[in-house]
Design a protein around this motif. Structure first.
Motif, PDB file in Angstrom:
ATOM      1  N   SER A 193       0.802  -1.229   0.000  1.00 59.34           N
ATOM      2  CA  SER A 193       0.000   0.000   0.000  1.00 59.34           C
ATOM      3  C   SER A 193       0.834   1.278   0.000  1.00 59.34           C
ATOM      4  O   SER A 193       0.399   2.300  -0.544  1.00 59.34           O
ATOM      5  CB  SER A 193      -0.975   0.004   1.178  1.00 59.34           C
ATOM      6  OG  SER A 193      -0.285  -0.047   2.405  1.00 59.34           O
ATOM      7  N   ALA A 194       2.031   1.247   0.595  1.00 56.46           N
ATOM      8  CA  ALA A 194       2.858   2.463   0.628  1.00 56.46           C
ATOM      9  C   ALA A 194       3.313   2.864  -0.769  1.00 56.46           C
ATOM     10  O   ALA A 194       3.711   4.006  -0.993  1.00 56.46           O
ATOM     11  CB  ALA A 194       4.057   2.269   1.539  1.00 56.46           C
ATOM     12  N   ILE A 195       3.233   1.923  -1.715  1.00 49.56           N
ATOM     13  CA  ILE A 195       3.510   2.243  -3.120  1.00 49.56           C
ATOM     14  C   ILE A 195       2.213   2.354  -3.907  1.00 49.56           C
ATOM     15  O   ILE A 195       1.901   3.400  -4.473  1.00 49.56           O
ATOM     16  CB  ILE A 195       4.435   1.177  -3.753  1.00 49.56           C
ATOM     17  CG1 ILE A 195       5.863   1.327  -3.216  1.00 49.56           C
ATOM     18  CG2 ILE A 195       4.434   1.301  -5.281  1.00 49.56           C
ATOM     19  CD1 ILE A 195       6.839   0.288  -3.747  1.00 49.56           C
ATOM     20  N   PHE A 196       1.435   1.284  -3.945  1.00 49.53           N
ATOM     21  CA  PHE A 196       0.261   1.253  -4.816  1.00 49.53           C
ATOM     22  C   PHE A 196      -0.887   2.104  -4.293  1.00 49.53           C
ATOM     23  O   PHE A 196      -1.760   2.514  -5.054  1.00 49.53           O
ATOM     24  CB  PHE A 196      -0.175  -0.194  -5.065  1.00 49.53           C
ATOM     25  CG  PHE A 196       0.780  -0.928  -5.961  1.00 49.53           C
ATOM     26  CD1 PHE A 196       0.638  -0.887  -7.335  1.00 49.53           C
ATOM     27  CD2 PHE A 196       1.861  -1.612  -5.434  1.00 49.53           C
ATOM     28  CE1 PHE A 196       1.541  -1.529  -8.179  1.00 49.53           C
ATOM     29  CE2 PHE A 196       2.784  -2.253  -6.251  1.00 49.53           C
ATOM     30  CZ  PHE A 196       2.621  -2.212  -7.636  1.00 49.53           C
ATOM     31  N   GLY A 197      -0.874   2.397  -3.001  1.00 46.54           N
ATOM     32  CA  GLY A 197      -1.902   3.261  -2.428  1.00 46.54           C
ATOM     33  C   GLY A 197      -1.503   4.716  -2.384  1.00 46.54           C
ATOM     34  O   GLY A 197      -2.284   5.564  -1.944  1.00 46.54           O
ATOM     35  N   ALA A 198      -0.294   5.025  -2.838  1.00 50.90           N
ATOM     36  CA  ALA A 198       0.193   6.408  -2.818  1.00 50.90           C
ATOM     37  C   ALA A 198      -0.461   7.222  -3.928  1.00 50.90           C
ATOM     38  O   ALA A 198      -0.828   6.689  -4.984  1.00 50.90           O
ATOM     39  CB  ALA A 198       1.703   6.430  -2.978  1.00 50.90           C
TER      40      ALA A 198
END
Length: 220
Positions: A193-198
């Protein structure tokens, strides 16, 4: 094997795991993964629990091509069948997937095998089962696995010490807490999430890559 042991260890630095639930209107998973790879992700896993097999296989093939052009290792979560059919570099499985199955025998000697572990005993068993690396967590809790156990830096260090293969930490890792893993001796971090949810997955990837390098350098 296409990737050497040293290359696999280095590729653990920033291990991105796909999550299509964060896609914005008009985006495809391949579009976002392209930005993530071009921004420095060193490894990519497609993890799509709710996608029907045909669509999963199609998207896995798209991502495999993206990774192949960039010489970045690409593995499929759970599905040995799709991993083989799309020609991925390997597969990542959980502890439950090992019961009654010799995953190494199914994928052959040349593909990457990643196995999840949460204890020293599970990590040792994974190595004995032929794993090339171990994903250990959840270190900070996670929304993707409801039964995940949180692990301390000391527990991570014990697992790293117990095996000779690379270890990547996973579970709730983001730019705000990655520094807490300094001294754990893990080879890198796996992030969803820290990548794809950014808001900007590419910028998030660049930031996390710098922080992951700092974390690994601080192990000493």
């Amino acid at each position: 094997m296409k990737f050497t042991r040293d290359e696999i260890r280095r590729s653990m630095l920033l291990y991105a795991i796909s999550d299509r639930t964060w896609l914005k209107e008009g985006e495809s998973l391949a579009d976002v993964c392209r930005r993530v790879l071009d921004s420095g992700a060193t490894f990519l896993q497609i993890r799509e629990k709710d996608l029907e097999p045909g669509r999963f296989a199609q998207e896995a093939e798209e991502l495999r091509q993206l990774c192949q052009r960039r010489n970045v290792p690409f593995v499929v979560n759970d599905s040995v069948e799709i991993a083989l059919s799309c020609g991925s570099d390997g597969v990542h499985v959980g502890q439950s997937d090992l019961r009654g199955r010799d995953i190494r025998a199914l994928i052959g000697p040349d593909r990457i095998l990643g196995i999840s572990a949460g204890t020293v005993a599970e990590a040792k068993a994974a190595q004995e089962a032929g794993a090339d690396y171990i994903g250990v967590g959840a270190v900070f809790g996670t929304s993707t696995k409801k039964d995940a156990r949180n692990l301390t830096v000391e527990a991570l260090r014990d697992i790293v010490r117990a095996v000779s293969i690379p270890v990547v930490a996973i579970g709730g890792i983001n730019a705000g807490n990655i520094a807490q893993l300094k001294g754990s001796n893990v080879d890198g971090v796996a992030v969803i999430s820290a990548i794809f949810g950014a808001e900007d997955p590419g910028a998030a990837t660049s930031q996390l890559l710098a922080l992951a390098k700092d974390m690994v350098a601080a192990h000493g």
